[in-house]
Scaffold this active site. Sequence first.
Site, PDB file in Angstrom:
ATOM      1  N   ASP A 162       0.836  -1.203   0.000  1.00  0.00           N
ATOM      2  CA  ASP A 162       0.000   0.000   0.000  1.00  0.00           C
ATOM      3  C   ASP A 162       0.867   1.249   0.000  1.00  0.00           C
ATOM      4  O   ASP A 162       0.361   2.369  -0.126  1.00  0.00           O
ATOM      5  CB  ASP A 162      -0.995  -0.003   1.162  1.00  0.00           C
ATOM      6  CG  ASP A 162      -0.334  -0.091   2.529  1.00  0.00           C
ATOM      7  OD1 ASP A 162       0.912  -0.073   2.605  1.00  0.00           O
ATOM      8  OD2 ASP A 162      -1.067  -0.201   3.530  1.00  0.00           O
ATOM      9  N   SER A 163       2.187   1.069   0.084  1.00  0.00           N
ATOM     10  CA  SER A 163       3.109   2.184  -0.113  1.00  0.00           C
ATOM     11  C   SER A 163       2.949   2.783  -1.507  1.00  0.00           C
ATOM     12  O   SER A 163       3.317   3.937  -1.753  1.00  0.00           O
ATOM     13  CB  SER A 163       4.562   1.718   0.076  1.00  0.00           C
ATOM     14  OG  SER A 163       4.821   0.535  -0.673  1.00  0.00           O
ATOM     15  N   ASP A 205      -1.101  -6.198  -0.659  1.00  0.00           N
ATOM     16  CA  ASP A 205      -1.357  -5.554   0.632  1.00  0.00           C
ATOM     17  C   ASP A 205      -2.845  -5.234   0.773  1.00  0.00           C
ATOM     18  O   ASP A 205      -3.406  -4.522  -0.082  1.00  0.00           O
ATOM     19  CB  ASP A 205      -0.557  -4.255   0.709  1.00  0.00           C
ATOM     20  CG  ASP A 205       0.256  -4.150   1.982  1.00  0.00           C
ATOM     21  OD1 ASP A 205      -0.007  -4.910   2.932  1.00  0.00           O
ATOM     22  OD2 ASP A 205       1.164  -3.297   2.030  1.00  0.00           O
ATOM     23  N   LYS A 259      -1.236  -9.607   2.442  1.00  0.00           N
ATOM     24  CA  LYS A 259      -0.551  -9.165   3.652  1.00  0.00           C
ATOM     25  C   LYS A 259      -1.447  -8.230   4.440  1.00  0.00           C
ATOM     26  O   LYS A 259      -2.182  -7.427   3.853  1.00  0.00           O
ATOM     27  CB  LYS A 259       0.759  -8.442   3.308  1.00  0.00           C
ATOM     28  CG  LYS A 259       1.570  -8.023   4.554  1.00  0.00           C
ATOM     29  CD  LYS A 259       2.912  -7.412   4.187  1.00  0.00           C
ATOM     30  CE  LYS A 259       2.805  -5.978   3.736  1.00  0.00           C
ATOM     31  NZ  LYS A 259       2.354  -5.077   4.844  1.00  0.00           N
ATOM     32  N   GLU A 297      -1.603  -5.911   8.430  1.00  0.00           N
ATOM     33  CA  GLU A 297      -0.760  -5.327   9.465  1.00  0.00           C
ATOM     34  C   GLU A 297      -1.268  -5.624  10.869  1.00  0.00           C
ATOM     35  O   GLU A 297      -2.461  -5.812  11.094  1.00  0.00           O
ATOM     36  CB  GLU A 297      -0.678  -3.797   9.285  1.00  0.00           C
ATOM     37  CG  GLU A 297       0.032  -3.370   8.011  1.00  0.00           C
ATOM     38  CD  GLU A 297       0.213  -1.867   7.933  1.00  0.00           C
ATOM     39  OE1 GLU A 297       0.807  -1.407   6.937  1.00  0.00           O
ATOM     40  OE2 GLU A 297      -0.221  -1.135   8.857  1.00  0.00           O
ATOM     41  N   GLU A 301       9.179  -4.357  10.636  1.00  0.00           N
ATOM     42  CA  GLU A 301       9.565  -3.039  10.130  1.00  0.00           C
ATOM     43  C   GLU A 301       9.981  -2.099  11.242  1.00  0.00           C
ATOM     44  O   GLU A 301       9.265  -1.919  12.236  1.00  0.00           O
ATOM     45  CB  GLU A 301       8.421  -2.396   9.336  1.00  0.00           C
ATOM     46  CG  GLU A 301       8.793  -1.023   8.792  1.00  0.00           C
ATOM     47  CD  GLU A 301       7.790  -0.444   7.815  1.00  0.00           C
ATOM     48  OE1 GLU A 301       8.006   0.696   7.351  1.00  0.00           O
ATOM     49  OE2 GLU A 301       6.788  -1.116   7.502  1.00  0.00           O
TER      50      GLU A 301
END
Length: 301
Positions: free
Chosen positions: A59-60, A98, A128, A130, A197
């Site tokens: 999602d970056s 993501d 993925k 979080e 991270e």
Amino acid sequence: MSARPNVSPAPPAKRKATTLSTLAEKKALGEPIVMVTAYDYPSAQVAEEAAVDLVLVGDSGAMTVLGYPSTVPVSIDEMLMLCAAARRGLSTPMLIGDLPFGSYEVSNEQAIATAQRFVKEAGCDAVKLERGGVSAERAKAIVDAGIPVMGHVGLTPQTATALGGYRSQGRTAERALEVLDDALALQEAGCFAIVFEAVPSEFTELVMPRLAIPVIGIGAGPSTDGQVLVFHDLLGIYDGHAARFVKRYGNVRQAMIDGVSAFAAEVRERRYPEPDHGYTMAPDEVARLKDALTHSERTKA
């Protein structure tokens, strides 16, 4: 898992595809795992040719490709578009999508439905998400539905505000234990790998023996099973703030500026195009065209 029939086919594979078994074997043998992000067909092709193991459509991409100020605003449909584009450029790396903020937190049913879209519509091999806590429950639901899940702990950009901003996590013993608890919960939920991270290297080294699944680090020190960087960061394409853990392996943005600037200068100076850049007509066809144009002008007169 592989791309579904309604997804454009990937190019022919040149080497053995990365699978969950491949990753487990690499961890067992101590072979480093390489992961990069990609958000479109050209960057996926680069990742393919560079022989990386994993490609994350992170999602970056909200910031590096779509121009949002953070990862939070990106929608499911936007992420699916980016994932589908990357899928068309990949054959051998595993493709991980993501799940964007707000697309899985509400319920297990929402999480499964979103993950299914990433597999069916974009051809992702895995997804993925979080954090631990409730996210571990969502991860288990998705895994139980037959879709591989990668976890993500430490600095989690989707909730960076709640964590006090984009800063390293786990720097006190208490907070480090919370990060470890999240990681263990995701492992227990059935995640095939976890991203660490922006956590202290000392923390990573101490907790690695407690994790049976591959750990991919980004600003987590050298003790992880693999490393990941954002495509636009490592190649110097993105002009935004670069985190401490970013190492530049290229300066592509400046090369792009130089190229476009040179083109603009040559156009303004009428040095482009040159004869080699154009097409020609046979002399007799030129003569016929001149005659036709002259006849047309006389007729109008």
